[in-house]
Scaffold this motif. Structure first.
Motif, short mmCIF file in Angstrom:
data_model
loop_
_atom_site.label_atom_id
_atom_site.label_comp_id
_atom_site.label_asym_id
_atom_site.label_seq_id
_atom_site.Cartn_x
_atom_site.Cartn_y
_atom_site.Cartn_z
N LYS A 5 0.83 -1.21 0.00
CA LYS A 5 0.00 0.00 0.00
C LYS A 5 0.87 1.26 0.00
O LYS A 5 0.64 2.19 -0.77
CB LYS A 5 -0.92 0.00 1.21
CG LYS A 5 -1.81 1.22 1.26
CD LYS A 5 -2.66 1.20 2.50
CE LYS A 5 -3.37 2.53 2.61
NZ LYS A 5 -3.69 2.89 3.95
N LYS A 6 1.89 1.29 0.84
CA LYS A 6 2.76 2.47 0.91
C LYS A 6 3.52 2.67 -0.39
O LYS A 6 3.70 3.79 -0.84
CB LYS A 6 3.73 2.32 2.08
CG LYS A 6 3.03 2.32 3.43
CD LYS A 6 3.74 3.21 4.40
CE LYS A 6 3.11 3.09 5.77
NZ LYS A 6 2.03 4.00 5.95
N GLU A 9 1.06 4.11 -2.89
CA GLU A 9 0.73 5.50 -2.57
C GLU A 9 1.76 6.46 -3.16
O GLU A 9 1.42 7.55 -3.60
CB GLU A 9 0.65 5.71 -1.05
CG GLU A 9 -0.62 5.21 -0.44
CD GLU A 9 -0.65 5.35 1.08
OE1 GLU A 9 0.44 5.54 1.69
OE2 GLU A 9 -1.74 5.27 1.64
N ILE A 12 1.07 7.11 -7.18
CA ILE A 12 -0.22 7.61 -7.67
C ILE A 12 0.00 8.60 -8.81
O ILE A 12 0.86 9.48 -8.73
CB ILE A 12 -1.04 8.25 -6.53
CG1 ILE A 12 -1.50 7.18 -5.56
CG2 ILE A 12 -2.24 9.01 -7.07
CD1 ILE A 12 -2.23 7.71 -4.35
N VAL A 37 -5.49 5.12 -4.04
CA VAL A 37 -5.15 4.03 -3.12
C VAL A 37 -6.01 4.19 -1.88
O VAL A 37 -6.05 5.28 -1.28
CB VAL A 37 -3.65 4.08 -2.76
CG1 VAL A 37 -3.32 3.04 -1.72
CG2 VAL A 37 -2.80 3.87 -4.00
N PHE A 42 -7.04 -0.62 -4.49
CA PHE A 42 -6.50 0.47 -5.28
C PHE A 42 -7.24 0.54 -6.60
O PHE A 42 -7.83 -0.44 -7.05
CB PHE A 42 -4.99 0.33 -5.49
CG PHE A 42 -4.55 -0.91 -6.22
CD1 PHE A 42 -4.31 -0.88 -7.58
CD2 PHE A 42 -4.36 -2.10 -5.54
CE1 PHE A 42 -3.90 -2.02 -8.25
CE2 PHE A 42 -3.95 -3.24 -6.20
CZ PHE A 42 -3.72 -3.19 -7.57
#
Length: 74
Positions: A5-6, A9, A12, A37, A42
């Motif tokens: 996830k990080k 991010e 994006i 996200v 996502f």
């Protein structure tokens, strides 16, 4: 999953190449843009020939199980 996830991010808005297994030997192979996200999924804005674009959502577990392959293009 937090690591994935990080990483997403920070990517994006970038162009991506996506290969997704949609079941029964159907695959989507498209270029697009990483749109958003969220905590559990996502969003990718994919380019299709028949329409200008289409947003599709995927979960982080799709990436872990190789149901979806995502390549960030620079």
């Amino acid at each position: 999953m937090n690591v994935i996830k990080k990483e997403l991010e920070s990517q994006i808005g970038k162009q991506v190449y996506l290969k997704a297994d949609r079941g029964r030997k159907r695959y989507i192979k498209r270029k697009g843009r990483l749109d958003a996200v969220y905590p559990s999924l996502f969003v990718v804005d994919l380019e299709f020939e028949d329409s200008p674009s289409r947003k599709m959502t995927f979960t982080y577990s799709d990436l872990l199980t190789n149901t979806v392959e995502l390549l960030i293009l620079d």
